[in-house]
Design an enzyme around this catalytic site. Structure first.
Site, PDB file in Angstrom:
ATOM      1  N   SER A  80      42.301  38.170  44.021  1.00  0.00           N
ATOM      2  CA  SER A  80      40.918  37.866  43.663  1.00  0.00           C
ATOM      3  C   SER A  80      40.305  39.035  42.926  1.00  0.00           C
ATOM      4  O   SER A  80      40.748  40.185  43.067  1.00  0.00           O
ATOM      5  CB  SER A  80      40.094  37.598  44.929  1.00  0.00           C
ATOM      6  OG  SER A  80      39.820  38.813  45.615  1.00  0.00           O
ATOM      7  N   ASP A  81      39.293  38.741  42.104  1.00  0.00           N
ATOM      8  CA  ASP A  81      38.433  39.832  41.671  1.00  0.00           C
ATOM      9  C   ASP A  81      37.691  40.316  42.911  1.00  0.00           C
ATOM     10  O   ASP A  81      37.568  39.601  43.903  1.00  0.00           O
ATOM     11  CB  ASP A  81      37.460  39.363  40.585  1.00  0.00           C
ATOM     12  CG  ASP A  81      37.038  40.499  39.652  1.00  0.00           C
ATOM     13  OD1 ASP A  81      37.098  41.675  40.093  1.00  0.00           O
ATOM     14  OD2 ASP A  81      36.653  40.234  38.512  1.00  0.00           O
ATOM     15  N   TRP A  82      37.212  41.544  42.856  1.00  0.00           N
ATOM     16  CA  TRP A  82      36.695  42.202  44.053  1.00  0.00           C
ATOM     17  C   TRP A  82      35.453  41.485  44.585  1.00  0.00           C
ATOM     18  O   TRP A  82      34.410  41.446  43.949  1.00  0.00           O
ATOM     19  CB  TRP A  82      36.403  43.663  43.741  1.00  0.00           C
ATOM     20  CG  TRP A  82      37.550  44.590  44.013  1.00  0.00           C
ATOM     21  CD1 TRP A  82      37.498  45.767  44.716  1.00  0.00           C
ATOM     22  CD2 TRP A  82      38.930  44.452  43.622  1.00  0.00           C
ATOM     23  NE1 TRP A  82      38.753  46.349  44.779  1.00  0.00           N
ATOM     24  CE2 TRP A  82      39.642  45.564  44.120  1.00  0.00           C
ATOM     25  CE3 TRP A  82      39.631  43.486  42.911  1.00  0.00           C
ATOM     26  CZ2 TRP A  82      41.012  45.741  43.921  1.00  0.00           C
ATOM     27  CZ3 TRP A  82      40.996  43.651  42.699  1.00  0.00           C
ATOM     28  CH2 TRP A  82      41.664  44.763  43.202  1.00  0.00           C
ATOM     29  N   GLY A 118      35.466  38.217  45.172  1.00  0.00           N
ATOM     30  CA  GLY A 118      35.397  36.933  44.504  1.00  0.00           C
ATOM     31  C   GLY A 118      35.910  35.746  45.291  1.00  0.00           C
ATOM     32  O   GLY A 118      36.028  34.654  44.735  1.00  0.00           O
TER      33      GLY A 118
END
Length: 745
Positions: free
Chosen positions: A263-265, A267
């Protein structure tokens, strides 16, 4: 034309060649360890498996200590390895050994139009990542530049999927051949920073595949990318982190991706949906894929077979990438001569000469600088001395070295020319990140007066305009492309004081150059060009090397001409869309505190992104896609197009009609004016960077690949090739295609 009509045309009226619904197999190193992985998974406890599916520290996720499986270490930043952070915060560890080379940012790399140097770039990033103990680079960033104002336009590559895709493939191969996994980001359609944490992108399947997913598909299927990062936003109603269509149907089934998705941080928004849709690692914490996931498995909401598959995908990468011992990582300073040399070569080829007029009463142009006639140079503008490795929100690089433009000129010209510097304007500083100031400010009268005095007595004025890393920043989009800090007013005053004005734009993406273009005899774009950018620029300005960069995106005359703005689909109006009341937006991560919020980004322009739109709507632009001048003159001739295998071979003669050595980026476009389906006026389908000595003549051969000539058919969910006629166009810019030939499939 309705979607149903289009589908009927596709099925009934077109003769097509189609790919199978499932992805064709491609060569991947990730599947070489399946037997070993079977044994590892059999020996793991459920708790150990769950531990691998979420962040352990800010930039690492857990391995299996009992089985000697190392943690996964992530390197933030697609243009340089970020400094080391505290385990559970964004604060620096303040080490003395965590420096790195600041490589030119994404738009600068794309301006080289060079797969050779994109490969070297990826390899250089990997080399420094290994020295820093990293297993996976969080890059390349390959989202399409839908809007010039995007906060991460400078990180991304291009408005064109083929240019972005081929460079992404080369970067990926360079990094992974050297031993570090890439993590393609941000998958998918993260084309704006404002409201990125909850905006819902609505787009047709065809436009999504042909424009926005194409670079990702190429990097996966042709580059064998081992990692992918899910974006913050939604696509067609589902968060990217739990979007089964993107992660499973497209990525894993259609493309055959065997690697890991992180995941994006911050997200991730769910437990069951995220892990079953294809998410492998929640970063940086364990809110959804830690204890909550363990409980979901025990409650029967998630099968252990799904957990085993997610662990398998991580282990494929972990066993392919050799871990670096903790005591070896960061044991010595990074920012090596080899990587600095790569950064220099990329910077040299990225600089775009937009215009270069002849001096009145002279046969010569303003550039290159003729030191026999130019003895004094006024260097104006704070961007001449501003370093761009850090600034704004998001990843930066703690580099050991960054040569500014003024330093590069001082070293290049030595004592042969007198350089006098004046600040001219005060660079924008965002101030508090909770309340960002407006960078569009009036000129400072005192600074303008000082700059004008310096300019009046000079043989040549070099004006350094543009943005900085505070203006173009992750977390928020620019509200305008107007030059900040009163630069237009300053440029007009400088031109009035001295007509021998050269303007250098330092920026990551397009700015409004209507004023500076009108008053400048020469205009260049030097981007955020890395540790060696100042040296590269000095070499171009003085003629040591000829400029050869080409614009990887269109520079519009005004923001209102950009398709997303023309169609009224960007910027979104928060008040009109917010039916639940006010929302707090954290600019650092852009997370919404109200998950019921629906903010729609309707991509109404469909596939008409960038030059495709301007061609179709006959909108005049400031400078077109692919534009870039040289000190040399190139001649194109003798175009030939012949079928080869499933594609075509385009060949032509290229002649350097000058006495100087130079490089040219040749571009091949295809037009399908009589297609039975809607198509752009023309589309880039091939390019090649060519080095020719003065007077040299060479036959250039560029393949047109079948895969790049296909369109996405929504009915069959496959790439299909329409039979019929096409026109092949060749030249040095999208608006200067001097050769053309019609052929047919």
């Amino acid at each position: 034309m309705t979607k149903m009509t289009l589908q009927l045309l596709t099925v009934a009226a077109l003769a097509v060649w189609s790919l199978p619904a499932q992805a064709q197999k491609y060569s991947t190193k990730l599947l070489e360890h399946e037997v070993t992985i079977d044994h590892i998974i059999e020996g793991m406890t459920l708790e150990e498996k769950i531990d691998m599916l979420h962040g352990k520290n800010m930039f690492s996720s857990a391995g299996i200590p009992r089985l000697n499986i190392a943690d996964m270490e992530y390197a933030d930043g697609p243009f340089g390895i970020r400094e080391e952070m505290e385990p559970h915060s964004w604060n620096s560890l303040h080490l003395t050994t965590d420096s790195a080379t600041f490589f030119p940012t994404g738009s600068a790399l794309a301006a080289t139009w060079s797969t050779e140097w994109a490969y070297a770039y990826g390899r250089g990033m990997s080399h420094e990542a290994r020295l820093r103990g990293k297993d996976m680079i969080l890059g390349p960033a390959i989202n399409i530049q839908r809007i010039p104002t995007g906060g991460r336009t400078y990180e991304y590559l291009s408005e064109d999927p083929i240019l972005s895709g081929l460079l992404a493939v080369a970067y990926t191969k360079g990094a992974q051949d050297d031993g570090t996994a890439v993590c393609l980001k941000h998958y998918a359609l993260n084309n704006q920073e404002d409201y990125r944490g909850f905006v819902d992108v609505r787009i047709s399947d065809r436009a999504m595949h042909e424009i926005y997913l194409r670079p990702f598909e190429m990097a996966v299927r042709e580059g064998d990318a081992w990692g992918v990062m899910a974006a913050y936003n939604k696509v067609n109603g589902r968060w990217c982190s739990e979007n089964e269509h993107l992660q499973t149907t497209v990525l894993r089934k259609q493309w055959g991706f065997p690697g890991m998705v992180i995941s994006d941080w911050g997200g991730v928004h769910s437990t069951v949906d995220a892990v079953t849709s294809g998410m492998n690692v929640e970063m940086p914490g364990s809110r959804f894929m830690g204890q909550a996931l363990l409980d979901s498995v025990k409650a029967g909401k998630v099968s252990e077979a799904v957990i085993n598959q997610r662990v398998r995908e991580i282990l494929r990468v972990r066993l392919t990438v050799k871990p670096i011992a903790k005591e070896v990582a960061n044991s010595k300073p990074v920012g090596n001569d080899e990587e600095m040399a790569t950064a220099l070569e990329v910077a040299r080829r990225s600089i775009v000469l937009m215009k270069n007029e002849k001096i009145k009463k002279s046969k010569s142009a303003l550039l290159p600088i003729d030191t026999r006639r130019v003895r004094t140079i006024a260097v104006i503008g704070e961007n001449a001395v501003t370093k761009m490795a850090l600034g704004g929100v998001g990843a930066g690089v703690k580099t050991r070295r960054e040569i500014t433009p003024l330093e590069g000129l001082q070293k290049m010209l030595g004592n042969s020319v007198k350089l006098t510097y004046a600040k001219g304007y005060k660079s924008f500083d965002s101030g508090s990140r909770n309340r960002r100031q407006d960078p569009i400010q009036p000129a400072d009268p005192q600074l303008v007066e000082e700059a004008v005095k310096v300019a009046q007595g000079a043989d040549l004025v070099l004006f350094f305009a543009g943005d900085n890393r505070e203006v173009e920043t992750e977390g928020s989009d620019r509200k305008t492309i107007t030059l900040p800090s009163g630069q237009d007013e300053l440029a007009a005053a400088l031109a009035k004081a001295n007509p021998r004005l050269v303007t250098v734009i330092v920026a990551g993406g397009p700015v409004d150059i209507s004023t500076v273009d009108a008053v400048s005899g020469a205009l260049l774009v030097s981007w955020f060009n890395g540790s060696m950018g100042g040296q590269a620029l000095a070499e171009v300005l003085t003629g040591k090397i000829a400029p050869s960069g080409k614009l990887p995106m269109t520079w519009p005359k005004k923001l209102e001409d950009v398709p997303a703005y023309t169609t009224g689909t960007y910027p979104q109006n928060m008040q009109q869309n917010n039916q639940q009341g006010d929302i707090f937006v954290d600019l650092t991560r852009n997370r919404s505190n109200d998950r019921r919020q629906q903010l729609i980004a309707n991509y109404a322009e469909e596939d008409l992104v960038g030059y495709r739109w301007y061609d179709a709507k006959k909108v005049k632009v400031a400078y077109p896609f692919g534009h870039g001048l040289s000190y040399a003159t190139f001649q194109y001739s003798d175009l030939q197009v012949k079928p080869v295998g499933e594609g075509f071979e385009v060949s032509f003669m290229l002649t350097n009609r000058s006495a100087i050595d130079a490089e040219e980026v040749v571009q091949v476009y295809v037009s399908r004016q009589k297609s039975a389906i809607s198509r752009p006026v023309k589309e880039l389908k091939g390019f090649h960077r060519v080095a020719l000595k003065g007077g040299e003549r060479q036959r250039i051969i560029i393949p047109l690949r079948r895969a790049d000539l296909c369109h996405w058919d929504e009915a069959s969910q496959t790439w299909q090739l329409e039979k019929g006629k096409m026109t092949v166009l060749v030249g040095g810019s999208s608006d200067k295609l001097v050769l053309k030939k019609e052929t047919k499939f």
